[in-house]
Design a protein around this motif. Structure first.
Motif, mmCIF file in Angstrom:
data_model
loop_
_atom_site.group_PDB
_atom_site.id
_atom_site.type_symbol
_atom_site.label_atom_id
_atom_site.label_comp_id
_atom_site.label_asym_id
_atom_site.label_seq_id
_atom_site.Cartn_x
_atom_site.Cartn_y
_atom_site.Cartn_z
ATOM 1 N N TRP A 1 75.944 -25.033 -69.615
ATOM 2 C CA TRP A 1 76.380 -24.088 -67.874
ATOM 3 C C TRP A 1 75.767 -22.995 -67.580
ATOM 4 C CZ3 TRP A 1 77.566 -22.976 -73.145
ATOM 5 C CH2 TRP A 1 77.263 -21.504 -73.907
ATOM 6 N N GLY A 2 75.676 -22.916 -65.203
ATOM 7 C CA GLY A 2 75.054 -21.509 -65.454
ATOM 8 C C GLY A 2 75.311 -22.266 -63.965
ATOM 9 N N PRO A 3 75.234 -21.467 -63.490
ATOM 10 C CA PRO A 3 74.961 -21.823 -61.735
ATOM 11 C C PRO A 3 73.339 -23.311 -61.520
ATOM 12 C CG PRO A 3 73.598 -19.049 -61.564
ATOM 13 C CD PRO A 3 74.516 -19.878 -63.531
ATOM 14 N N GLU A 4 73.631 -24.010 -60.603
ATOM 15 C CA GLU A 4 73.028 -24.629 -60.091
ATOM 16 C C GLU A 4 72.779 -24.909 -58.381
ATOM 17 O OE1 GLU A 4 72.262 -29.422 -59.797
ATOM 18 O OE2 GLU A 4 74.444 -28.731 -60.138
ATOM 19 N N ARG B 1 77.149 -24.523 -56.750
ATOM 20 C CA ARG B 1 77.634 -24.264 -57.456
ATOM 21 C C ARG B 1 77.739 -24.325 -59.486
ATOM 22 N NH1 ARG B 1 76.919 -31.515 -57.237
ATOM 23 N NH2 ARG B 1 75.188 -31.520 -58.723
ATOM 24 N N ASP B 2 78.888 -23.892 -59.789
ATOM 25 C CA ASP B 2 79.272 -23.737 -60.937
ATOM 26 C C ASP B 2 79.554 -24.997 -61.733
ATOM 27 O OD1 ASP B 2 79.142 -22.709 -63.711
ATOM 28 O OD2 ASP B 2 81.018 -22.219 -63.408
ATOM 29 N N GLU B 3 77.673 -25.049 -62.687
ATOM 30 C CA GLU B 3 77.948 -26.271 -63.956
ATOM 31 C C GLU B 3 78.317 -26.224 -64.938
ATOM 32 O OE1 GLU B 3 74.792 -30.813 -63.757
ATOM 33 O OE2 GLU B 3 73.592 -28.433 -63.368
#
Length: 244
Positions: A194-197, A210-212
């Motif tokens: 998880w984390g920002p993309e 976006r947060d993935e």
């Protein structure tokens, strides 16, 4: 902790001895450990007492400078136990579907009399080189009932599914002279990321953020039975059944 993620892994192991019907009592561990031969380094049960081992695997992993080698460690294919540097009572693990670590984890610490670390070239076992661990069991081990080992390794990680089903329960003993091992093992995995993309256009300009989050769950239950018997003429036979 790394990159803002927190990982908590809990592991517990429980060993239970379950007696079978009344039989001849098993022999105790030898009061005097025999003198090592061929320059072997010998480790008795007392050498591991401060570690409170539950299985033979716990003991072997504490032997200074020794590393268990299995077929998967060295990358060999199709060789099975021929690549492993572990013997039990001077013999290879006669089960193609069970590696050394798995076999040792099914032997309780109370069944181990001592462990010899020897030079494989000096043994009468084809294909062995380098350091070899020979795990010698207590005389009569397993003849008074079945030993049951439970290994449970749950995992809890933020934003991922809880992993409650990773572990194995196995029981080993003798029935009418046949050594029997039954096991139910599940290699459960609860993984993800998880984390920002950040997405950029062809000119290198930031388009959006976006947060993935991704989750990858898997369960691999496996039920197996291994039978081993030594005939009166010295011939040995082994049979393995498995379903997954």
């Amino acid at each position: 902790m790394s990159f803002g993620k927190i990982s908590l892994v809990a592991c517990t192991a429980l060993t239970i001895a379950v007696p079978a019907a009344a039989q001849e009592p098993a022999g105790d561990a030898p009061t005097a450990v025999p003198t090592p031969a061929n320059g072997a380094q010998r480790y008795g049960a007392a050498d591991f007492s401060r570690f409170a081992p539950r299985t033979a695997l716990d003991m072997v992993e504490k032997v200074p400078g020794f590393l268990i080698v299995t077929g998967t460690n060295g990358g060999e294919r199709g060789l099975g136990a021929a690549t492993e540097n572990v013997l039990i009572n001077g013999e290879r693990i006669a089960n193609k579907s069970t590696d050394a670590r798995t076999a040792l984890a099914r032997i309780t610490a109370s069944e181990v009399a001592y462990i010899d670390i020897v030079d494989g070239a000096g043994l009468n076992v084809p294909g062995l080189t380098g350091q070899v661990a020979n795990i010698v069991l207590v005389a009569g081990a397993g003849s008074d009932g079945f030993e049951t080992t439970l290994r449970w390794q749950p995992e809890w990680r933020p934003r991922l599914d809880d992993n409650w089903l990773n572990g194995e329960v196995s029981t080993t003993g003798k029935l009418g002279g046949t050594h029997v091992t039954l096991s139910l093992k599940n290699e459960a995995r609860r993984q993800g990321h998880w984390g920002p993309e950040r997405r950029f256009d062809r000119d290198g300009n930031l388009s959006f953020i976006r947060d993935e989050i991704g989750r990858y769950d898997a369960d691999q239950p496996r039920l197996s039975a291994a039978l081993a018997r030594t005939a009166a003429n010295g011939n040995k036979w082994n049979s393995t059944l498995a379903a997954s």
